[in-house]
Design a protein around this motif. Structure first.
Motif, mmCIF file in Angstrom:
data_model
loop_
_atom_site.group_PDB
_atom_site.id
_atom_site.type_symbol
_atom_site.label_atom_id
_atom_site.label_comp_id
_atom_site.label_asym_id
_atom_site.label_seq_id
_atom_site.Cartn_x
_atom_site.Cartn_y
_atom_site.Cartn_z
ATOM 1 N N TRP A 114 0.858 -1.190 0.000
ATOM 2 C CA TRP A 114 0.000 0.000 0.000
ATOM 3 C C TRP A 114 0.893 1.239 0.000
ATOM 4 O O TRP A 114 1.758 1.385 0.850
ATOM 5 C CB TRP A 114 -0.924 -0.009 1.224
ATOM 6 N N PRO A 115 0.661 2.182 -0.929
ATOM 7 C CA PRO A 115 1.615 3.276 -1.123
ATOM 8 C C PRO A 115 1.473 4.486 -0.213
ATOM 9 O O PRO A 115 2.349 5.353 -0.222
ATOM 10 C CB PRO A 115 1.351 3.682 -2.576
ATOM 11 N N THR A 116 0.396 4.583 0.546
ATOM 12 C CA THR A 116 0.152 5.810 1.310
ATOM 13 C C THR A 116 -0.274 5.496 2.742
ATOM 14 O O THR A 116 -0.554 4.355 3.095
ATOM 15 C CB THR A 116 -0.946 6.664 0.645
ATOM 16 N N PHE A 117 -0.373 6.559 3.542
ATOM 17 C CA PHE A 117 -0.883 6.452 4.902
ATOM 18 C C PHE A 117 -2.139 7.287 5.017
ATOM 19 O O PHE A 117 -2.227 8.327 4.384
ATOM 20 C CB PHE A 117 0.181 6.937 5.908
ATOM 21 N N PRO A 118 -3.118 6.767 5.768
ATOM 22 C CA PRO A 118 -3.017 5.630 6.655
ATOM 23 C C PRO A 118 -3.151 4.295 5.914
ATOM 24 O O PRO A 118 -3.598 4.247 4.773
ATOM 25 C CB PRO A 118 -4.210 5.806 7.593
ATOM 26 N N MET A 119 -2.766 3.262 6.629
ATOM 27 C CA MET A 119 -3.060 1.888 6.242
ATOM 28 C C MET A 119 -4.071 1.424 7.276
ATOM 29 O O MET A 119 -3.806 1.477 8.474
ATOM 30 C CB MET A 119 -1.809 1.021 6.324
ATOM 31 N N ILE A 120 -5.230 0.994 6.808
ATOM 32 C CA ILE A 120 -6.287 0.603 7.736
ATOM 33 C C ILE A 120 -6.568 -0.879 7.562
ATOM 34 O O ILE A 120 -6.791 -1.352 6.439
ATOM 35 C CB ILE A 120 -7.568 1.432 7.497
ATOM 36 N N PHE A 121 -6.539 -1.583 8.686
ATOM 37 C CA PHE A 121 -6.789 -3.023 8.694
ATOM 38 C C PHE A 121 -8.063 -3.294 9.482
ATOM 39 O O PHE A 121 -8.243 -2.757 10.578
ATOM 40 C CB PHE A 121 -5.625 -3.760 9.370
ATOM 41 N N VAL A 122 -8.928 -4.118 8.917
ATOM 42 C CA VAL A 122 -10.152 -4.535 9.598
ATOM 43 C C VAL A 122 -10.142 -6.053 9.642
ATOM 44 O O VAL A 122 -10.114 -6.711 8.599
ATOM 45 C CB VAL A 122 -11.419 -4.010 8.876
ATOM 46 N N ASN A 123 -10.125 -6.581 10.851
ATOM 47 C CA ASN A 123 -10.022 -8.031 11.060
ATOM 48 C C ASN A 123 -8.892 -8.640 10.246
ATOM 49 O O ASN A 123 -9.053 -9.668 9.587
ATOM 50 C CB ASN A 123 -11.344 -8.730 10.787
ATOM 51 N N GLY A 124 -7.755 -7.974 10.267
ATOM 52 C CA GLY A 124 -6.566 -8.497 9.607
ATOM 53 C C GLY A 124 -6.473 -8.241 8.128
ATOM 54 O O GLY A 124 -5.508 -8.635 7.486
ATOM 55 N N ILE A 125 -7.460 -7.563 7.553
ATOM 56 C CA ILE A 125 -7.496 -7.312 6.116
ATOM 57 C C ILE A 125 -7.212 -5.838 5.847
ATOM 58 O O ILE A 125 -7.868 -4.964 6.421
ATOM 59 C CB ILE A 125 -8.865 -7.701 5.517
ATOM 60 N N LEU A 126 -6.251 -5.580 4.987
ATOM 61 C CA LEU A 126 -5.963 -4.202 4.584
ATOM 62 C C LEU A 126 -7.113 -3.712 3.714
ATOM 63 O O LEU A 126 -7.388 -4.289 2.657
ATOM 64 C CB LEU A 126 -4.648 -4.142 3.800
ATOM 65 N N ILE A 127 -7.797 -2.669 4.184
ATOM 66 C CA ILE A 127 -8.935 -2.154 3.417
ATOM 67 C C ILE A 127 -8.575 -0.884 2.645
ATOM 68 O O ILE A 127 -9.386 -0.375 1.887
ATOM 69 C CB ILE A 127 -10.175 -1.900 4.314
ATOM 70 N N GLY A 128 -7.348 -0.378 2.835
ATOM 71 C CA GLY A 128 -6.903 0.813 2.126
ATOM 72 C C GLY A 128 -6.679 1.970 3.073
ATOM 73 O O GLY A 128 -6.218 1.777 4.196
ATOM 74 N N GLY A 129 -7.047 3.166 2.617
ATOM 75 C CA GLY A 129 -6.828 4.385 3.382
ATOM 76 C C GLY A 129 -8.121 5.026 3.843
ATOM 77 O O GLY A 129 -9.184 4.387 3.871
ATOM 78 N N ALA A 130 -8.041 6.313 4.164
ATOM 79 C CA ALA A 130 -9.186 7.036 4.728
ATOM 80 C C ALA A 130 -10.378 7.081 3.771
ATOM 81 O O ALA A 130 -11.517 6.869 4.192
ATOM 82 C CB ALA A 130 -8.762 8.453 5.113
ATOM 83 N N ASN A 131 -10.130 7.349 2.508
ATOM 84 C CA ASN A 131 -11.238 7.410 1.551
ATOM 85 C C ASN A 131 -11.882 6.041 1.349
ATOM 86 O O ASN A 131 -13.103 5.933 1.187
ATOM 87 C CB ASN A 131 -10.765 7.989 0.221
#
Length: 122
Positions: free
Chosen positions: A88-105
């Motif tokens: 993932w190229p940017t921050f934040p990195m958001i994980f939900v139940n261990g899955i990367l869902i992306g960023g804020a948008n």
């Protein structure tokens, strides 16, 4: 999904341990947080998008853990290791139940579609 990553056979044996251990402590910290919390936000100081993600989660009263690694002028090496680990190229990195869902948008889209509550419940 396949992701292009340099095969270990194409990394000289003398530097493989350097590649494998590059900021391994930071990656281990994030992995541990992901394993023990339903929502984890990984961010950095001064960047408005991690603040945006946290505000959105606060608005829906979601419980989450926030990990912060430096600012624009510091901590870029550990953040680069996290980017290399996740892809993932940017921050934040958001994980939900261990899955990367992306960023804020991406988080906002999942909330708007109602999908976030299903991911958290899973």
């Amino acid at each position: 999904m396949s992701r292009s990553i340099l095969d270990e056979a194409h990394i000289h044996p003398a530097v493989r341990s350097i590649v494998a251990n590059n900021h391994a402590n930071v990656i281990a910290e994030v992995k541990a947080a992901i394993a023990s919390n339903p929502i984890v936000v990984v961010g950095m100081a001064q960047n408005p998008f991690p603040r945006k993600a946290r505000r959105v989660l606060d608005d829906i009263k979601a419980t989450y853990v926030y990990l912060e690694y430096g600012s624009y002028l510091s901590g870029w090496r550990p953040r680069t290791a996290l980017k290399m680990w996740t892809g993932w190229p940017t921050f934040p990195m958001i994980f939900v139940n261990g899955i990367l869902i992306g960023g804020a948008n991406d988080l906002q889209r999942l909330i708007a579609s109602g999908e976030l509550s299903g991911l958290v419940a899973a």
